[in-house]
Design an enzyme around this catalytic site. Structure first.
Site, PDB file in Angstrom:
ATOM      1  N   LYS A 241     -45.266 -18.691  40.719  1.00  0.00           N
ATOM      2  CA  LYS A 241     -45.769 -18.911  42.145  1.00  0.00           C
ATOM      3  C   LYS A 241     -44.513 -19.724  42.819  1.00  0.00           C
ATOM      4  O   LYS A 241     -44.249 -19.204  43.950  1.00  0.00           O
ATOM      5  CB  LYS A 241     -46.958 -19.588  42.102  1.00  0.00           C
ATOM      6  CG  LYS A 241     -47.319 -19.889  43.585  1.00  0.00           C
ATOM      7  CD  LYS A 241     -47.545 -18.703  44.499  1.00  0.00           C
ATOM      8  CE  LYS A 241     -47.865 -19.327  45.705  1.00  0.00           C
ATOM      9  NZ  LYS A 241     -48.121 -18.131  46.888  1.00  0.00           N
TER      10      LYS A 241
ATOM     11  N   LYS B 241     -44.491 -28.114  50.929  1.00  0.00           N
ATOM     12  CA  LYS B 241     -45.055 -28.628  49.174  1.00  0.00           C
ATOM     13  C   LYS B 241     -44.508 -27.504  48.362  1.00  0.00           C
ATOM     14  O   LYS B 241     -43.992 -28.089  47.258  1.00  0.00           O
ATOM     15  CB  LYS B 241     -46.443 -28.341  49.300  1.00  0.00           C
ATOM     16  CG  LYS B 241     -46.910 -28.805  48.101  1.00  0.00           C
ATOM     17  CD  LYS B 241     -48.536 -28.214  47.970  1.00  0.00           C
ATOM     18  CE  LYS B 241     -48.526 -26.714  47.878  1.00  0.00           C
ATOM     19  NZ  LYS B 241     -49.567 -26.138  47.517  1.00  0.00           N
TER      20      LYS B 241
ATOM     21  N   THR C 127     -52.060 -23.687  44.751  1.00  0.00           N
ATOM     22  CA  THR C 127     -50.563 -23.809  44.222  1.00  0.00           C
ATOM     23  C   THR C 127     -50.086 -25.230  44.068  1.00  0.00           C
ATOM     24  O   THR C 127     -50.385 -25.956  44.928  1.00  0.00           O
ATOM     25  CB  THR C 127     -49.501 -23.474  45.156  1.00  0.00           C
ATOM     26  OG1 THR C 127     -49.912 -21.803  45.472  1.00  0.00           O
ATOM     27  CG2 THR C 127     -48.115 -23.288  44.717  1.00  0.00           C
TER      28      THR C 127
ATOM     29  N   LEU D 274     -57.636 -25.289  46.558  1.00  0.00           N
ATOM     30  CA  LEU D 274     -57.203 -26.726  47.100  1.00  0.00           C
ATOM     31  C   LEU D 274     -55.901 -26.644  47.652  1.00  0.00           C
ATOM     32  O   LEU D 274     -54.990 -25.870  47.162  1.00  0.00           O
ATOM     33  CB  LEU D 274     -57.743 -27.795  46.117  1.00  0.00           C
ATOM     34  CG  LEU D 274     -59.075 -27.773  45.671  1.00  0.00           C
ATOM     35  CD1 LEU D 274     -59.377 -28.911  45.091  1.00  0.00           C
ATOM     36  CD2 LEU D 274     -60.196 -27.940  46.852  1.00  0.00           C
ATOM     37  N   PRO D 275     -55.626 -27.815  48.474  1.00  0.00           N
ATOM     38  CA  PRO D 275     -54.158 -27.669  49.099  1.00  0.00           C
ATOM     39  C   PRO D 275     -53.067 -28.032  47.978  1.00  0.00           C
ATOM     40  O   PRO D 275     -52.275 -27.122  48.104  1.00  0.00           O
ATOM     41  CB  PRO D 275     -54.276 -28.753  50.075  1.00  0.00           C
ATOM     42  CG  PRO D 275     -55.733 -28.877  50.571  1.00  0.00           C
ATOM     43  CD  PRO D 275     -56.436 -28.467  49.160  1.00  0.00           C
TER      44      PRO D 275
END
Ligand code: NAD
Length: 294
Positions: A171, A246, A96, A65-66
């Site tokens: 990440k 983000k 992420t 998902l975003p």
């Protein structure tokens, strides 16, 4: 045969799910957008009308998902998936998101006897399609041992980064480096071209020299230098600038919580915020090139 529920079929999730189908797993899929589900249904997956339906009878749940809020919405709370999954279900959360959100989803899963890994990826849409993603995994090693065959169907390098949330920390460190490299490459490309060089010649010289980096190898931001790069397709596909902003925001939060000094990451975030203000958030993150050309 193992049944996998795959939730989130965007730029990354769709090709990842396709590789699981090719590996022979039963696949039940859900996305808010119908089109991606139709594509996979034509290839043998079962499309669900809500997430809860997709996880019925699944031994494994994978989500892509975003951002943090989508993951919290999917898993937590009385209507969340964790309340509905059977103990013993294996959950691979590949989005992420903020490390602390990953830890809170881990804690909620643990309470219900559900085995969860935070497993964000690197390698872009090309890596997702080729099944060569890098997975950076946070959680218990015994859980990772059970999940290996699913990761191997989608990726090539599978790293155990450490305990719960460690995959997300790795990440955001990686993406901060990627953003800084992309910006440095874009400004150098613009400077070289403005001083009379052919873009492809300059790109090749830097690629083979000490300025060489991943963006010059695989993802040149100058249109026309690399046929398959998003820059040559009007900056479409790939990794949206708003998702990079983000990730840079998550990196700044991580730096804040540890008192780390990350001036390059901070500047990269500011430049990506500018791009978002210019309405370019939905384009690939290599569109940062346009900040440096007339
Ligand atoms: P995307 O926006 O293309 O895909 C996200 C998908 O999730 C969309 O199809 C959306 O409809 C769906 N979705 C949102 N909320 C949902 C819900 N509640 N239930 C079901 N579906 C829902 O994003 P992407 O590029 O595929 O990236 C996904 C994640 O992977 C992000 O966290 C991103 O930072 C990360 N990532 C992306 C890349 C890349 O190159 N695109 C590379 C590495 C990591």
């Amino acid at each position: 045969m193992t049944t996998i529920a795959f939730i989130g079929l965007g730029h990354m999730g769709l090709p990842m799910a396709r590789n699981l189908l090719k590996a022979g797993f039963n696949l039940q899929v859900f996305d808010l957008v119908q089109r991606a589900m139709d594509e996979l249904a034509a290839e043998g997956a079962q499309a669900a009308s809500i997430a809860l339906e997709a996880v019925q009878g699944a031994q494994v749940v994978i989500s892509m998902l975003p951002a943090s809020r989508h993951v919290e919405g999917l898993y937590l709370g009385a209507d969340g998936l964790l309340a509905a999954l059977k103990p013993g279900t294996l959950v691979l959360e590949c989005s992420t998101i903020a490390p602390e959100v990953a830890r809170s989803v881990h804690a909620a899963a643990h309470e219900r006897g559900i085995e969860l890994l935070d497993a964000p990826v690197s390698g872009g849409t090309a890596g997702a399609a080729a099944g060569t993603l890098t997975f950076m995994i946070g959680g218990q090693p015994e859980t990772l041992a059970k999940a290996q065959l699913f990761f191997q169907a989608m990726g090539k390098n599978i790293f155990h980064a450490g305990p719960e949330g460690a995959g997300q920390v790795a990440k955001v460190c990686n993406n901060q480096v990627l953003a800084v490299q992309m910006i440095a490459t874009a400004e150098a490309m613009a400077m070289g071209v403005a001083n009379g060089l052919e873009p492809a010649v300059l790109a090749e010289i830097m690629r083979q020299s000490s300025g060489g980096n991943w963006t010059l190898e695989k993802y040149n931001p100058w249109p026309g230098v690399m046929e398959n790069a998003p820059a040559s397709k009007g900056y479409s596909g790939g990794f949206m600038a708003e998702l990079m902003a983000k990730d840079l925001g998550l990196a700044q939060q991580a730096a804040q919580s540890s008192g780390s000094s990350t001036p390059m990451g901070a500047l990269a975030l500011q430049l990506y915020r500018l791009l978002l203000k210019q309405g370019k958030g939905k384009q690939d993150f290599s569109v940062v090139q346009q900040l440096f050309v007339e």
